[in-house]
Design a protein around this motif. Structure first.
Motif, mmCIF file in Angstrom:
data_model
loop_
_atom_site.group_PDB
_atom_site.id
_atom_site.type_symbol
_atom_site.label_atom_id
_atom_site.label_comp_id
_atom_site.label_asym_id
_atom_site.label_seq_id
_atom_site.Cartn_x
_atom_site.Cartn_y
_atom_site.Cartn_z
ATOM 1 N N GLY A 16 -3.356 -1.920 50.191
ATOM 2 C CA GLY A 16 -3.349 -0.505 49.747
ATOM 3 C C GLY A 16 -2.956 0.328 50.935
ATOM 4 O O GLY A 16 -2.228 -0.452 51.931
ATOM 5 N N ILE A 17 -2.966 1.535 50.864
ATOM 6 C CA ILE A 17 -2.399 2.228 51.832
ATOM 7 C C ILE A 17 -3.390 2.557 53.061
ATOM 8 O O ILE A 17 -4.474 2.312 52.843
ATOM 9 C CB ILE A 17 -1.696 3.700 51.490
ATOM 10 N N ASP A 18 -2.902 3.334 54.123
ATOM 11 C CA ASP A 18 -3.931 3.798 55.273
ATOM 12 C C ASP A 18 -4.629 4.696 54.668
ATOM 13 O O ASP A 18 -3.835 5.879 54.190
ATOM 14 C CB ASP A 18 -3.151 3.870 56.480
ATOM 15 N N ARG A 19 -5.959 4.759 54.281
ATOM 16 C CA ARG A 19 -6.692 5.882 53.876
ATOM 17 C C ARG A 19 -7.008 6.998 54.830
ATOM 18 O O ARG A 19 -7.484 8.263 54.354
ATOM 19 C CB ARG A 19 -8.119 5.449 53.374
ATOM 20 N N ALA A 20 -6.670 6.870 56.154
ATOM 21 C CA ALA A 20 -6.618 7.767 56.908
ATOM 22 C C ALA A 20 -7.860 8.764 57.076
ATOM 23 O O ALA A 20 -7.927 9.931 57.161
ATOM 24 C CB ALA A 20 -5.455 8.779 56.822
ATOM 25 N N ALA A 70 -6.212 20.601 37.921
ATOM 26 C CA ALA A 70 -6.416 19.249 38.372
ATOM 27 C C ALA A 70 -7.366 19.259 39.497
ATOM 28 O O ALA A 70 -7.512 20.160 40.261
ATOM 29 C CB ALA A 70 -5.393 18.424 38.784
ATOM 30 N N GLU A 71 -7.828 18.155 39.609
ATOM 31 C CA GLU A 71 -8.901 17.545 40.580
ATOM 32 C C GLU A 71 -8.023 17.111 41.936
ATOM 33 O O GLU A 71 -7.480 16.041 41.606
ATOM 34 C CB GLU A 71 -9.986 16.754 40.548
ATOM 35 N N TRP A 72 -7.910 17.723 43.147
ATOM 36 C CA TRP A 72 -7.141 17.161 44.022
ATOM 37 C C TRP A 72 -7.580 16.446 45.185
ATOM 38 O O TRP A 72 -8.989 16.871 45.374
ATOM 39 C CB TRP A 72 -6.115 18.361 44.957
ATOM 40 N N ALA A 73 -7.275 15.624 45.952
ATOM 41 C CA ALA A 73 -7.931 14.794 47.045
ATOM 42 C C ALA A 73 -6.781 14.169 47.909
ATOM 43 O O ALA A 73 -5.531 13.814 47.402
ATOM 44 C CB ALA A 73 -8.857 13.767 46.484
ATOM 45 N N PHE A 74 -7.309 13.783 49.013
ATOM 46 C CA PHE A 74 -6.226 13.193 50.014
ATOM 47 C C PHE A 74 -6.495 11.632 49.829
ATOM 48 O O PHE A 74 -7.634 11.337 50.414
ATOM 49 C CB PHE A 74 -6.539 13.470 51.357
ATOM 50 N N LEU A 75 -5.674 10.845 49.359
ATOM 51 C CA LEU A 75 -5.672 9.296 49.245
ATOM 52 C C LEU A 75 -5.388 8.952 50.682
ATOM 53 O O LEU A 75 -6.003 7.542 50.912
ATOM 54 C CB LEU A 75 -4.860 8.982 48.345
ATOM 55 N N GLY A 76 -4.503 9.281 51.431
ATOM 56 C CA GLY A 76 -4.243 8.528 52.878
ATOM 57 C C GLY A 76 -2.567 8.913 52.858
ATOM 58 O O GLY A 76 -2.002 9.894 52.678
ATOM 59 N N LEU A 86 -4.062 12.930 45.328
ATOM 60 C CA LEU A 86 -4.406 12.584 44.128
ATOM 61 C C LEU A 86 -4.453 13.923 43.143
ATOM 62 O O LEU A 86 -5.048 14.918 43.839
ATOM 63 C CB LEU A 86 -5.733 11.843 44.116
ATOM 64 N N ALA A 87 -3.745 13.849 42.152
ATOM 65 C CA ALA A 87 -4.312 15.045 41.088
ATOM 66 C C ALA A 87 -4.815 14.334 39.681
ATOM 67 O O ALA A 87 -3.956 13.823 39.079
ATOM 68 C CB ALA A 87 -2.980 15.815 41.022
ATOM 69 N N ALA A 88 -5.915 14.524 39.559
ATOM 70 C CA ALA A 88 -6.597 13.860 38.463
ATOM 71 C C ALA A 88 -7.025 14.753 37.420
ATOM 72 O O ALA A 88 -7.529 15.935 37.607
ATOM 73 C CB ALA A 88 -7.797 13.193 38.759
ATOM 74 N N THR A 89 -6.558 14.406 36.010
ATOM 75 C CA THR A 89 -7.389 15.267 35.001
ATOM 76 C C THR A 89 -7.775 14.387 33.913
ATOM 77 O O THR A 89 -7.678 13.095 34.341
ATOM 78 C CB THR A 89 -5.971 15.973 34.327
ATOM 79 N N VAL A 126 0.506 -2.847 47.052
ATOM 80 C CA VAL A 126 0.365 -1.704 47.689
ATOM 81 C C VAL A 126 -0.245 -0.615 46.344
ATOM 82 O O VAL A 126 -0.796 0.080 46.440
ATOM 83 C CB VAL A 126 1.311 -1.265 48.674
ATOM 84 N N ASP A 127 0.914 -0.668 45.342
ATOM 85 C CA ASP A 127 0.643 0.324 44.245
ATOM 86 C C ASP A 127 -0.687 -0.054 43.428
ATOM 87 O O ASP A 127 -1.249 0.964 43.094
ATOM 88 C CB ASP A 127 1.914 0.337 43.550
ATOM 89 N N ALA A 128 -0.939 -1.243 43.465
ATOM 90 C CA ALA A 128 -2.245 -1.670 42.656
ATOM 91 C C ALA A 128 -3.426 -1.071 43.317
ATOM 92 O O ALA A 128 -4.208 -0.494 42.731
ATOM 93 C CB ALA A 128 -2.274 -3.112 42.387
ATOM 94 N N GLY A 129 -3.269 -1.363 44.953
ATOM 95 C CA GLY A 129 -4.381 -0.903 45.275
ATOM 96 C C GLY A 129 -4.560 0.552 45.426
ATOM 97 O O GLY A 129 -5.680 1.222 45.391
ATOM 98 N N LEU A 130 -3.385 1.408 45.552
ATOM 99 C CA LEU A 130 -3.439 2.707 45.419
ATOM 100 C C LEU A 130 -3.788 3.482 44.141
ATOM 101 O O LEU A 130 -4.353 4.233 44.090
ATOM 102 C CB LEU A 130 -1.830 3.091 45.597
ATOM 103 N N LEU A 131 -3.464 2.858 43.021
ATOM 104 C CA LEU A 131 -3.855 3.277 41.744
ATOM 105 C C LEU A 131 -5.231 3.174 41.504
ATOM 106 O O LEU A 131 -6.182 3.931 40.973
ATOM 107 C CB LEU A 131 -2.999 2.455 40.601
#
Length: 340
Positions: A16-20, A70-76, A86-89, A126-131
């Motif tokens: 995954g990415i660094d979630r920071a 959209a619902e926005w968030a910081f993933l890392g 993240l931009a979620a709908t 990494v992309d699987a963990g990110l998704l």
């Protein structure tokens, strides 16, 4: 099927990415990051993300490519240090990404919306963990806008990772965080280690699909007790020699799947409960290897053929399906097939 030299992590827990996380309380973090040229966005539409035509990489977009609410968030932050948002709908909302006129959603060389459960096992680690991070957080942001204590609409905090019930709006002041429900999932082998017991869930009856046994952890229950209870309830089998395998998030709707291997106790006879599980079968390594797409002879060379006498096998012998590659159930079955 090539034999793995070491056990592989569950498919959605490989990387995954660094979630920071230390950055999440920075004031106006998401709004500021949306203005940066190098920021990239994981767009989530229900449980689907945009996947490149190769099927192995996510298609990340610039913040300006997100259309509408959209619902926005910081993933890392990614390996280069760039922010990932993240931009979620919701699934029934319009597609959140603005496409170029030349970028048709139906063109074979264009990114496609694919569900996590369908694409996650084939994505780069990494992309699987990110998704899975994006879908899990996005579904919570969309599904839980109100305080569960007093019903007041909450305010998003911590760059999307918390919700606050505002006292100024008549709320109770409580903080809410993404909910995760623990569930066990277990692959049960025969006492002699030559067969694996799988069950057919009632919702899969028309697909002839078999999988490992799973269930939610009840209040005050240990993981070990949950495994024993679920397998006994669903398949009538007592188990021992319990071995923890690993875990991964499974946001359907918000589970953390904790995987185990176990061995059926001597003398137990498998039988489906007839409600949730409509059939149970003992499978050889050869049968499972073939269903997984490998030549049966490779598995047969590593395992002896179990005697049919005494095997509790029900149902027909028609071709059957196994869980998809994104699931921890698939990983548990592969583990067992590859074990010499």
């Amino acid at each position: 099927m090539p034999q793995s030299r070491a056990p592989q992590p569950p498919p959605l827990a490989r990387a995954g990415i660094d979630r920071a996380a230390a950055e999440r309380d920075t004031p106006d973090l998401v709004d500021r990051l949306r203005q940066l040229a190098d920021t990239r966005v994981v767009a989530v539409h229900g449980d689907r993300g945009l996947v490149e035509p190769s099927g192995t990489r996510l298609h990340l977009v610039a913040p300006t490519a997100i259309a509408g609410a959209a619902e926005w968030a910081f993933l890392g932050r990614d390996a280069s240090g760039a922010a990932v948002l993240l931009a979620a709908t919701a699934a029934d909302a319009p597609e959140p990404v603005v496409r170029d006129a030349s970028d048709s959603a139906t063109a074979p060389d264009s990114p496609q919306w694919r569900a996590l459960r369908a694409a996650g096992g084939e994505l780069d680690a990494v992309d699987a963990g990110l998704l899975v991070e994006a879908v899990s957080l996005g579904r919570w942001l969309l599904d839980a806008p109100f305080c569960s204590t007093c019903g007041t609409r909450t305010v998003v905090r911590a760059a999307g990772w918390a919700r606050h019930c505002p006292v100024s709006e008549g709320g109770c002041g409580r903080e809410h965080f993404p909910r995760t429900d623990p569930a066990v999932i277990v692959a049960v082998q025969s006492t002699d280690g030559e067969r694996l017991l799988l069950g057919k869930n009632a919702i899969w009856a028309g697909r002839n699909m078999y999988s490992t046994f799973a269930g939610f952890v009840e209040a005050g229950e240990s993981l070990e007790s949950t495994v024993a209870r679920e397998v006994l309830e669903e398949a009538g089998v007592a188990v021992d020699d319990l071995r923890y395998r690993g875990s991964q998030s499974w946001p359907y709707p918000r589970s953390l799947m904790l995987g185990f291997h176990a061995t059926a106790a001597a003398g137990t006879v498998a039988r489906a409960d007839g409600e949730e599980i409509v059939d149970v079968r003992w499978f050889s390594r050869g049968e499972l290897a073939e269903a997984l797409g490998a030549p049966a002879r490779e598995a047969q060379a590593r395992a002896s053929v179990a005697s049919e006498s005494g095997a509790s096998v029900t149902g027909d012998t028609a071709p059957f399906a196994l869980p998809g590659t994104a699931s921890i159930a698939h990983r548990l079955i592969v583990d067992w097939v590859e074990r010499a």
